[in-house]
Scaffold this motif. Sequence first.
Motif, short mmCIF file in Angstrom:
data_model
loop_
_atom_site.label_atom_id
_atom_site.label_comp_id
_atom_site.label_asym_id
_atom_site.label_seq_id
_atom_site.Cartn_x
_atom_site.Cartn_y
_atom_site.Cartn_z
N PRO A 43 10.29 -41.63 28.05
CA PRO A 43 10.88 -40.94 29.21
C PRO A 43 10.47 -41.53 30.55
O PRO A 43 11.24 -41.45 31.52
N TYR A 74 13.01 -44.16 31.03
CA TYR A 74 14.30 -43.56 31.39
C TYR A 74 14.29 -43.21 32.88
O TYR A 74 15.27 -43.42 33.59
N ILE A 95 14.59 -34.24 31.57
CA ILE A 95 13.30 -34.94 31.46
C ILE A 95 12.17 -34.07 32.01
O ILE A 95 11.07 -34.02 31.45
N ARG A 107 11.38 -31.47 29.49
CA ARG A 107 10.64 -32.09 28.40
C ARG A 107 9.19 -32.32 28.79
O ARG A 107 8.26 -32.11 27.98
N CYS A 108 8.94 -32.74 30.04
CA CYS A 108 7.57 -32.94 30.52
C CYS A 108 6.80 -31.61 30.53
O CYS A 108 5.62 -31.57 30.19
N ASP A 168 11.81 -32.16 22.45
CA ASP A 168 11.57 -33.57 22.79
C ASP A 168 12.67 -34.46 22.24
O ASP A 168 13.42 -35.09 22.99
N MET A 218 15.80 -35.77 24.64
CA MET A 218 15.77 -37.19 24.97
C MET A 218 16.98 -37.93 24.40
O MET A 218 17.47 -38.89 25.01
N VAL A 222 19.74 -37.25 26.83
CA VAL A 222 19.59 -38.11 28.01
C VAL A 222 20.12 -39.52 27.70
O VAL A 222 20.88 -40.09 28.48
#
Length: 281
Positions: A87, A90, A209, A212-213, A239, A243, A246
Amino acid sequence: MAAIEEDNGIYHYKPNSGVCIAAAILFGGSAAYHFFQMVQKKTWFYIPLVVGSFMMTIGYISRYFSAKSPSSLMLYIAQSMFIILPPSLYAATTYMIYGRIALFVNAPSASIIQPTRVTKIFVIGDVIAFLMQASGGGMMVQASMASLGQKIILLGLFVQLAFFGFFLSVSLIFWKRMRSSPARFSVPVYGKYTWMTLLHVLFAASAIIILRCVFRVIEFSQGNDGYLVTHEVFVYIFDALPMFIVQAMFHVHAGDVFPVSFTARKLAGGDSEACIGLNHM
């Protein structure tokens, strides 16, 4: 990282090898197509995304072999790092696309940070976060430093979250200013998509993202015996799935927005007086 159960090795559950294969196929297929798009359209600023896509593929391949040898610490660390780190790559591509959009619409003054500096500032922050997470993963290989490594990874995730949150604010301000400017209607369409469509992709990718973080921060904060880390389903829901979404969204490619002759360096050296008039917004 002592073994939790003899059959499951390091894991708190029996890893699902079938899902690992499916994830590797999906990420691998997307990675191959990203590579094809990048080469075909000569959009070399997609290199971080392409590298991250292949890293994610390797991550789930490693997870498959880790599921077959659940007591192997090296395989466990390998799958973890190849899944956690992409990520950041990304995000680097996201920053570079944003800067090019601001220059493409001839509106660098609509960005609160100069487009040519956006990439430098945020990519530096991204590299710091990447290196912190990578070094933390390296420490986790040594049992005596596993706890410290986990804390460093957590700190790296906080750094990534802070920079990405700030970037999202910068891009939203740019969008708000452009939305209220008549200049947005004068930007010609060169490909299948408009620059606004591409900007919306950046918004969606950034939000995903960030979420997800947040998941990873909560997971590492709970420790090695936390609820999230002891249930495999959360890795795929919060996750793997986000992802992959994305990665798939970025197939709405900048090469289908910008003209063939477009280069950010050329526009960055253009006449700043030609930018949209923010004083008329």
